[in-house]
Design a protein around this motif. Structure first.
Motif, PDB file in Angstrom:
ATOM      1  N   ALA A 309       0.833  -1.207   0.000  1.00 44.06           N
ATOM      2  CA  ALA A 309       0.000   0.000   0.000  1.00 44.06           C
ATOM      3  C   ALA A 309       0.867   1.256   0.000  1.00 44.06           C
ATOM      4  N   THR A 310       0.541   2.175  -0.916  1.00 44.55           N
ATOM      5  CA  THR A 310       1.307   3.405  -1.088  1.00 44.55           C
ATOM      6  C   THR A 310       0.350   4.559  -1.295  1.00 44.55           C
ATOM      7  N   ALA A 311       0.560   5.645  -0.541  1.00 43.85           N
ATOM      8  CA  ALA A 311      -0.284   6.831  -0.646  1.00 43.85           C
ATOM      9  C   ALA A 311       0.410   7.901  -1.472  1.00 43.85           C
ATOM     10  N   LEU A 312      -0.381   8.719  -2.137  1.00 42.42           N
ATOM     11  CA  LEU A 312       0.137   9.896  -2.824  1.00 42.42           C
ATOM     12  C   LEU A 312      -0.012  11.086  -1.889  1.00 42.42           C
ATOM     13  N   SER A 313       1.099  11.716  -1.542  1.00 48.01           N
ATOM     14  CA  SER A 313       1.034  12.820  -0.589  1.00 48.01           C
ATOM     15  C   SER A 313       0.303  14.028  -1.142  1.00 48.01           C
ATOM     16  N   THR A 314       0.131  14.110  -2.452  1.00 46.78           N
ATOM     17  CA  THR A 314      -0.580  15.247  -3.038  1.00 46.78           C
ATOM     18  C   THR A 314      -2.091  15.139  -2.890  1.00 46.78           C
ATOM     19  N   SER A 315      -2.621  13.907  -2.793  1.00 50.35           N
ATOM     20  CA  SER A 315      -4.078  13.741  -2.713  1.00 50.35           C
ATOM     21  C   SER A 315      -4.522  12.900  -1.523  1.00 50.35           C
ATOM     22  N   GLY A 316      -3.657  12.015  -1.021  1.00 48.85           N
ATOM     23  CA  GLY A 316      -4.005  11.183   0.114  1.00 48.85           C
ATOM     24  C   GLY A 316      -4.599   9.844  -0.251  1.00 48.85           C
ATOM     25  N   PHE A 317      -4.844   9.555  -1.527  1.00 49.25           N
ATOM     26  CA  PHE A 317      -5.415   8.277  -1.927  1.00 49.25           C
ATOM     27  C   PHE A 317      -4.340   7.197  -1.938  1.00 49.25           C
ATOM     28  N   LYS A 348       5.227   5.068   1.115  1.00 48.49           N
ATOM     29  CA  LYS A 348       4.933   3.667   1.473  1.00 48.49           C
ATOM     30  C   LYS A 348       4.266   3.604   2.838  1.00 48.49           C
ATOM     31  N   LEU A 349       3.189   2.842   2.935  1.00 49.61           N
ATOM     32  CA  LEU A 349       2.446   2.696   4.181  1.00 49.61           C
ATOM     33  C   LEU A 349       2.757   1.341   4.806  1.00 49.61           C
ATOM     34  N   TYR A 350       2.959   1.334   6.103  1.00 50.05           N
ATOM     35  CA  TYR A 350       3.274   0.097   6.824  1.00 50.05           C
ATOM     36  C   TYR A 350       2.193  -0.154   7.866  1.00 50.05           C
ATOM     37  N   SER A 351       1.601  -1.332   7.807  1.00 47.65           N
ATOM     38  CA  SER A 351       0.567  -1.724   8.761  1.00 47.65           C
ATOM     39  C   SER A 351       1.157  -2.616   9.824  1.00 47.65           C
TER      40      SER A 351
END
Length: 354
Positions: A309-317, A348-351
């Motif tokens: 899972a990876t977020a876009l810092s410009t939009s948050g999606f 990069k998102l880490y759960s």
């Protein structure tokens, strides 16, 4: 420790060679200038991308050309690199035990070109190699290349071998410096040995000769047109290089301060001072849009359960890394909102489960 101190005292006071502290300090001078200049170019490129983005894109090549011009000027003028001259040092050929040549005499042609290539090209190639390794590691970590790629086995072997090659390189320099401290070597750096030169301090005669060369120019009685054109070109190039070197001399401490300020030790402080608030959700986006899956664990691009899972810092999606990487690299925008986005905006998102 007493033996090491005795060797240091003998090395710094017993002959004309510089101490290890002077030698290492002049090495670190140019190493600190480049990151600071790189940060200034980055600020310019971000403030006006249309005008200055080419400086950021070709920074390494522009820097190496300017560096070559600067080092060539100092090698011809005072038989030393810019940083060596800054610390009142000069280069002389190895094995020259007779009376040392003046700094204004220049190096023999072979040692001169070796010195220039090793001063300019080796740092450039080393920096390019480090960037290549960083890119390959990122692509290998997130499996950007397909498993059947013919280069995958090769670059994995390259990535596995690079730390050992780099350790050998740095160990070579460390051993050379220890040998220099203990008086077993004439040079603190293997690059000087490869160039066939060694460092010594400037003498009073060297300083007087440099001042005389800088202040007075010999005049020819009847110079030809060709001589005048060559002299004018030489003076113009000399003026450009002298202006560049003078500007570097004046701003070197300021650049070193910038390098320290933007070093990794101060990143947390900088982030806390310059952190931007989380961007709000786009107001123009329809919640019932078909682009958004109903399940939050599904990637909006591939419509499958997200992987890495990876977020876009410009939009948050949030997307799969491979999906976001490929889309942003091709379109330079967020696939949902259309906001301008670059690869550096992938987070990069880490759960806890991962």
């Amino acid at each position: 420790m007493a033996e090491l101190g005795a060797h240091l005292t003998a090395a710094s006071a017993g002959d004309d060679r510089p101490s290890i502290f002077e030698a290492v300090a002049q090495d670190s001078l140019m190493a600190a200038v480049k990151p600071a200049l790189q940060h200034l170019v980055k600020v310019l490129a971000e403030s006006n991308p249309g005008r200055y983005s080419f400086l950021w894109h070709w920074f390494d090549e522009i820097y190496v050309l300017l560096d070559m011009l600067l080092q060539q000027h100092y090698l011809v003028r005072c038989s030393a690199s810019f940083s060596e001259n800054f610390y009142c040092l000069k280069r002389i050929p190895i094995g020259d035990c007779r009376q040392q040549p003046l700094a204004t005499a220049g190096l023999p042609k072979r040692q001169h070109w070796k010195s220039l290539l090793l001063l300019v090209l080796v740092p450039y190639l080393k920096g390019k190699l480090e960037k290549l390794v960083s890119t390959l590691r990122e692509e290998d970590e997130y499996s950007i290349h397909p498993p059947s790629s013919s280069w995958k086995r090769f670059y994995r072997a390259f990535l596995a071998a690079y730390p050992f090659v780099n350790m050998t390189w740095e160990g070579w320099f460390l051993i050379q410096q220890l040998s220099y401290i203990l008086g077993k070597a004439q040079h603190h750096s293997p690059m000087l040995r490869l160039a066939g030169v060694r460092l010594v301090r400037l003498t009073v005669e060297d300083i007087l000769a440099l001042e005389k060369k800088l202040g007075g120019a010999t005049s020819h009685p009847t110079p030809s047109i060709k001589t005048q054109v060559q002299s004018a070109v030489r003076k113009a190039l000399g003026t450009i290089v002298f202006s560049l070197s003078t500007g570097l001399s004046i701003s070197v401490f300021f650049l070193q301060f910038l390098d320290w300020w933007y070093s990794s030790e101060n990143q947390e402080t900088i982030k806390s001072l310059t952190a931007l608030p989380t961007p709000p959700p786009p107001v123009h986006l329809d919640p019932s849009s078909t682009l958004l899956p109903k399940l939050k664990t599904v990637c909006p691009l591939c419509h499958k359960t997200r992987v890495n899972a990876t977020a876009l810092s410009t939009s948050g999606f949030v997307f799969c890394y491979r999906c976001a990487y490929g889309y942003v690299k091709a379109h330079q925008c967020c696939p949902i909102t259309g906001y301008a986005t670059e690869l550096q905006h992938l987070v990069k998102l880490y759960s806890p489960e991962s």
